[in-house]
Design an enzyme around this catalytic site. Structure first.
Site, mmCIF file in Angstrom:
data_model
loop_
_atom_site.group_PDB
_atom_site.id
_atom_site.type_symbol
_atom_site.label_atom_id
_atom_site.label_comp_id
_atom_site.label_asym_id
_atom_site.label_seq_id
_atom_site.Cartn_x
_atom_site.Cartn_y
_atom_site.Cartn_z
ATOM 1 N N CYS A 12 -18.956 -36.432 -15.449
ATOM 2 C CA CYS A 12 -19.093 -38.157 -15.100
ATOM 3 C C CYS A 12 -20.093 -38.308 -14.429
ATOM 4 O O CYS A 12 -21.403 -38.759 -14.675
ATOM 5 C CB CYS A 12 -18.268 -38.767 -15.068
ATOM 6 S SG CYS A 12 -16.522 -38.459 -16.136
ATOM 7 N N LEU A 58 -10.600 -34.014 -3.429
ATOM 8 C CA LEU A 58 -9.694 -34.673 -4.462
ATOM 9 C C LEU A 58 -10.859 -34.867 -5.556
ATOM 10 O O LEU A 58 -12.019 -35.445 -5.326
ATOM 11 C CB LEU A 58 -8.644 -35.357 -4.121
ATOM 12 C CG LEU A 58 -7.332 -34.979 -3.402
ATOM 13 C CD1 LEU A 58 -7.157 -35.999 -2.665
ATOM 14 C CD2 LEU A 58 -6.460 -33.879 -4.485
ATOM 15 N N HIS A 68 -16.642 -37.549 -2.803
ATOM 16 C CA HIS A 68 -15.140 -36.616 -2.550
ATOM 17 C C HIS A 68 -14.952 -37.305 -1.472
ATOM 18 O O HIS A 68 -13.227 -36.856 -1.294
ATOM 19 C CB HIS A 68 -15.944 -34.733 -2.910
ATOM 20 C CG HIS A 68 -16.297 -34.380 -3.721
ATOM 21 N ND1 HIS A 68 -16.577 -35.163 -4.758
ATOM 22 C CD2 HIS A 68 -17.367 -32.943 -3.685
ATOM 23 C CE1 HIS A 68 -17.394 -34.164 -5.883
ATOM 24 N NE2 HIS A 68 -17.459 -33.413 -5.308
ATOM 25 N N CYS A 93 -14.914 -34.754 -12.878
ATOM 26 C CA CYS A 93 -15.783 -36.186 -12.969
ATOM 27 C C CYS A 93 -16.467 -36.044 -12.196
ATOM 28 O O CYS A 93 -18.111 -36.065 -12.435
ATOM 29 C CB CYS A 93 -14.692 -37.011 -12.877
ATOM 30 S SG CYS A 93 -15.956 -38.682 -13.190
ATOM 31 N N PHE A 111 -25.566 -66.367 -19.030
ATOM 32 C CA PHE A 111 -26.719 -66.189 -20.189
ATOM 33 C C PHE A 111 -27.804 -65.745 -19.086
ATOM 34 O O PHE A 111 -28.381 -66.320 -18.102
ATOM 35 C CB PHE A 111 -26.803 -67.197 -20.421
ATOM 36 C CG PHE A 111 -28.203 -67.430 -21.705
ATOM 37 C CD1 PHE A 111 -27.827 -66.290 -22.439
ATOM 38 C CD2 PHE A 111 -29.354 -67.938 -21.791
ATOM 39 C CE1 PHE A 111 -28.953 -66.420 -23.665
ATOM 40 C CE2 PHE A 111 -30.765 -67.067 -22.209
ATOM 41 C CZ PHE A 111 -30.340 -67.090 -23.406
HETATM 42 C C1 LIG Z 1 -20.191 -34.138 -18.823
HETATM 43 C C2 LIG Z 1 -19.076 -34.839 -18.885
HETATM 44 C C3 LIG Z 1 -19.317 -36.080 -18.827
HETATM 45 C C4 LIG Z 1 -18.292 -37.109 -18.537
HETATM 46 N N1 LIG Z 1 -18.633 -38.493 -19.122
HETATM 47 C C5 LIG Z 1 -17.384 -39.000 -18.801
HETATM 48 C C6 LIG Z 1 -17.700 -40.124 -19.094
HETATM 49 O O1 LIG Z 1 -18.319 -41.050 -18.198
HETATM 50 N N2 LIG Z 1 -16.721 -41.506 -18.519
HETATM 51 C C7 LIG Z 1 -15.422 -41.103 -18.814
HETATM 52 O O2 LIG Z 1 -14.655 -41.582 -18.857
HETATM 53 N N3 LIG Z 1 -15.234 -39.434 -19.159
HETATM 54 C C8 LIG Z 1 -16.079 -38.712 -18.735
HETATM 55 N N4 LIG Z 1 -15.979 -37.196 -19.231
HETATM 56 C C9 LIG Z 1 -14.275 -37.060 -19.195
HETATM 57 C C10 LIG Z 1 -13.497 -36.691 -18.022
HETATM 58 O O3 LIG Z 1 -14.518 -36.272 -17.080
HETATM 59 C C11 LIG Z 1 -13.065 -35.889 -17.609
HETATM 60 O O4 LIG Z 1 -11.684 -36.405 -18.652
HETATM 61 C C12 LIG Z 1 -11.655 -36.216 -16.158
HETATM 62 O O5 LIG Z 1 -12.815 -35.483 -15.290
HETATM 63 C C13 LIG Z 1 -10.524 -35.557 -16.849
HETATM 64 O O6 LIG Z 1 -9.394 -35.539 -15.495
HETATM 65 P P1 LIG Z 1 -8.206 -34.228 -15.161
HETATM 66 O O7 LIG Z 1 -7.895 -35.193 -13.891
HETATM 67 O O8 LIG Z 1 -8.142 -34.407 -16.284
HETATM 68 O O9 LIG Z 1 -9.037 -33.353 -15.102
HETATM 69 P P2 LIG Z 1 -10.207 -33.255 -13.896
HETATM 70 O O10 LIG Z 1 -11.087 -33.898 -12.792
HETATM 71 O O11 LIG Z 1 -10.500 -31.571 -14.213
HETATM 72 O O12 LIG Z 1 -9.140 -31.895 -13.015
HETATM 73 C C14 LIG Z 1 -8.292 -30.848 -13.112
HETATM 74 C C15 LIG Z 1 -8.164 -30.103 -11.601
HETATM 75 O O13 LIG Z 1 -7.091 -28.964 -11.493
HETATM 76 C C16 LIG Z 1 -7.782 -28.073 -10.216
HETATM 77 N N5 LIG Z 1 -7.595 -27.236 -10.768
HETATM 78 C C17 LIG Z 1 -6.971 -25.981 -12.429
HETATM 79 N N6 LIG Z 1 -6.015 -25.010 -11.460
HETATM 80 C C18 LIG Z 1 -5.637 -25.357 -10.449
HETATM 81 C C19 LIG Z 1 -5.315 -24.549 -9.949
HETATM 82 N N7 LIG Z 1 -4.539 -23.417 -10.297
HETATM 83 N N8 LIG Z 1 -4.798 -24.953 -8.739
HETATM 84 C C20 LIG Z 1 -5.132 -25.693 -7.920
HETATM 85 N N9 LIG Z 1 -5.871 -26.656 -8.791
HETATM 86 C C21 LIG Z 1 -6.512 -26.513 -10.315
HETATM 87 C C22 LIG Z 1 -9.318 -27.535 -10.916
HETATM 88 O O14 LIG Z 1 -10.389 -27.917 -9.711
HETATM 89 C C23 LIG Z 1 -9.768 -29.496 -11.229
HETATM 90 O O15 LIG Z 1 -10.221 -30.676 -9.799
HETATM 91 C C24 LIG Z 1 -17.473 -36.497 -19.034
HETATM 92 C C25 LIG Z 1 -16.616 -34.930 -19.371
HETATM 93 C C26 LIG Z 1 -17.727 -34.421 -19.350
HETATM 94 C C27 LIG Z 1 -17.237 -32.614 -19.651
#
Ligand SMILES: Cc1cc2nc3c(=O)[nH]c(=O)nc-3n(C[C@H](O)[C@H](O)[C@H](O)COP(=O)(O)OP(=O)(O)OC[C@H]3O[C@@H](n4cnc5c(N)ncnc54)[C@H](O)[C@@H]3O)c2cc1C
Ligand SMILES: NC(=O)c1ccc[n+]([C@@H]2O[C@H](COP(=O)([O-])OP(=O)(O)OC[C@H]3O[C@@H](n4cnc5c(N)ncnc54)[C@H](OP(=O)(O)O)[C@@H]3O)[C@@H](O)[C@H]2O)c1
Length: 522
Positions: free
Chosen positions: A88, A79, A138, A83, A500
């Site tokens: 992240c 889970l 994780h 990120c 400070f």
């Molecule tokens: C390079 C990078 C750096 C970042 N750094 C930051 C940061 O420093 N701070 C910040 O606030 N945000 C950051 N972000 C943004 C942040 O990572 C995302 O906004 C956040 O992880 C989104 O969460 P989510 O739950 O929407 O999607 P995700 O965490 O992507 O979750 C989607 C989940 O759905 C699962 N899934 C997809 N299809 C299926 C299916 N059919 N069946 C079962 N499971 C499925 C996937 O395996 C995944 O685990 C960053 C993004 C990037 C690209």
């Protein structure tokens, strides 16, 4: 798909989870689906969360806390989603390395710092450090979700939407009153000739597949957070780093002076920023790996020899399945359209996180998940983020909130700014700001010790914006933002007790001016 493994009565330690996740990641697609499902509970699920990223996990935890029954279905064996796995967390590791390397290079030969001339740090070693350690978070999330939050979940199996109440996973169908889609987003890639060559990476493929040490020139395509964060790391390792930016660099930083300071420091580090430039073609060597890029710049086509191209071109929501199966309404950027209750156009189907478009940030993923849960559980909610505190990394941490100086001047009659370093003929070459992680710069390279600006509406004496380049301010901005929304004035700011030296100096500077009936810049 492999077998189904019932883990309901297994109570793995965090370390045991690490090993299990590592094993399953070694053989993607053929490991067993992990079922943590309470077969004794005969209640219908209030919601199935499809996708166990930040949105799905936080939404689930909230719904469970409110007394509802939930099930998360997640394709990865853990889970937490992208990120910690590829977004992240690696970004923060790389950004910390960039800051550390900049300090080492700037101080080289002084004090205890070794001579860094000609030293090139390994990119692959840092990627390997990440790969080796990434299952730690994780494992904590799997453990916490099962043993401490009492969540039900199926991991390591892709879910297929059957209808608006039903999802199939690992050969079993689960039914719920509602579906909450948290399917996330994926990176966009280049489409020019040669874009399918080896050696062209996104944030996702970098941490999965990098298997060689990139050469001495790196091409980064894109000009926003991802491109800049990874580009600054590559640069700090000691490589020539060219950023091909199709429009302007870092438009995301709203305050022009703050953006100027940020970009100037990137240039000081030797980064080559080619604005108005696009990759036209990539050329491969006999092994099918990129060896050169042709970039159209305002001055014509440039050929760059490189075996490593990194793309930070933004993300596309994974909305195909809900659009195909449920016919949910999709917007122009492939995002699932939701209302302020996170409901899609299909009854009983909610969508959250990156799937619903920008801002694609953790706070929104988590909050939208919890708001969807609250609505499902009968609460009246209203969520549509219009503004938020924001940040990114270069070699520094850049944080901002509220209005830029330009926006504030357009909106208010009189604006006061409080800045460090002050606007004096000495420019940036003075010894402030100084704070944790910039002390050595303040004493030895003052220009590099950061920049900060507070923006105040003179009439109401309210803080309407704050901007910071340095380290550590991000932590205070998330709280300062709440205070600003509640009407924080310069006088109230000056009343606070600062620890400070603190990274922003805002409290002490506000105190110096708070006594003025008619405010003046500082
Ligand atoms: C390079 C990078 C750096 C970042 N750094 C930051 C940061 O420093 N701070 C910040 O606030 N945000 C950051 N972000 C943004 C942040 O990572 C995302 O906004 C956040 O992880 C989104 O969460 P989510 O739950 O929407 O999607 P995700 O965490 O992507 O979750 C989607 C989940 O759905 C699962 N899934 C997809 N299809 C299926 C299916 N059919 N069946 C079962 N499971 C499925 C996937 O395996 C995944 O685990 C960053 C993004 C990037 C690209
Ligand atoms: N909080 C963090 O530290 C953090 C870190 C990384 C990502 N994120 C989030 O993750 C999301 C994605 O971030 P991102 O920086 O990858 O994307 P982004 O903010 O969408 O920026 C994409 C960049 O790529 C350029 N671009 C897009 N398509 C292109 C193409 N075909 N050719 C050349 N250039 C192209 C864009 O140029 P134009 O400006 O010309 O459109 C822009 O510079 C964002 O919501 C971001 O906030 C957050």
């Amino acid at each position: 798909m492999g077998a189904m493994m019932d883990i309901r009565d297994e109570h793995l330690t965090i370390r045991a989870w690490e090993k299990r996740i590592d094993d399953l990641l070694e053989r993607p697609g053929d490991g067993a689906a992990l079922f943590n499902v309470n077969e004794d509970d005969t209640r219908e699920y209030d919601a199935i969360f499809l996708g166990g990223g930040a949105g799905g996990r936080f939404g689930s935890a909230y719904l469970r806390a409110m007394g509802g029954r939930q099930l998360i279905i997640e394709a990865w064996p853990f889970l937490g989603g992208s990120c910690p796995h590829n977004a992240c967390v690696p970004h923060h590791l790389f950004s910390e390395c960039a800051a550390e390397l900049m300090l080492q290079r700037t101080m080289a030969g002084k004090l205890w710092f070794r001579d860094m001339n000609g030293v090139r740090a390994s990119i692959k070693d840092v990627v390997d450090v990440f790969r080796k350690g990434r299952v730690g978070p994780h494992a904590i999330m799997n453990f916490q979700s099962k043993e401490q939050l009492d969540l039900e979940y199926v991991l390591n199996a892709t879910g297929t939407i059957i209808d608006r109440h039903t999802v199939e996973v690992a050969g079993r169908r689960f039914r719920a009153k509602n579906l909450v889609l948290g399917l996330g987003a994926r990176s966009q890639t280049l489409t020019c000739p040669g874009s399918d060559l080896k050696g062209i990476y996104t944030y996702e493929s970098l941490v999965e597949t990098l298997d060689y040490e990139p050469g001495d020139t790196v091409l980064v395509v894109g000009g926003s957070k991802t491109a800049v964060e990874y580009g600054c790391f590559f640069n700090a390792t000691g490589r020539r780093t060219i950023m091909a930016v199709r429009s302007e660099l870092l438009k995301v930083i709203p305050d022009l002076e703050t953006r100027g300071y940020t970009v100037d420091r990137m240039k000081d580090q030797g980064m080559e920023i080619w604005e108005g430039s696009q990759v036209e073609q990539l050329e491969g060597d006999s092994n099918g790996r990129v060896c050169a890029a042709f970039v159209r710049t305002p001055n014509g086509i440039e050929r760059i020899e490189t075996n490593f191209v990194f793309c930070g071109l933004g993300e596309t929501p994974n909305s195909e399945m809900p659009a195909r199966v449920l016919d949910v309404k999709i917007g122009p950027k492939n995002e699932v359209i939701v209302n302020r209750q996170l409901q899609t156009s299909v009854p009983n189907v909610y969508a959250i996180g990156d799937l619903i478009g920008g801002p694609m940030e953790m706070f929104k993923a988590r909050k939208s998940g919890t708001y969807a849960a609250r609505h499902i559980m009968g609460e009246q909610v209203d969520y549509a983020p219009q503004e938020w505190p924001d940040f990114l990394h270069t070699h520094y941490e850049v944080s901002w909130m509220g209005l830029s100086e330009q926006e504030a001047r357009a909106k208010h009659k009189n604006i006061i700014t409080i800045k460090m370093p002050p606007d004096t003929p000495d420019g940036l070459n003075v010894a402030l700001p100084a704070c944790d992680r910039t002390m050595l710069y303040a004493f030895l390279e003052p220009k590099m010790s950061g920049f900060q600006k507070l923006i105040i509406d003179e009439a109401s004496r309210r803080v309407v914006g704050a901007h910071h380049v340095g380290y550590g301010a991000k932590d205070s901005f998330q709280y300062l933002y709440q205070l600003m929304k509640q009407g924080l004035t310069i006088d109230q700011l000056g009343e606070m007790d600062e620890l400070f030296l603190n990274p922003t100096h805002f409290i002490q500077l506000a105190r110096l001016r708070a006594g003025h009936r008619k405010l003046r810049d500082l």
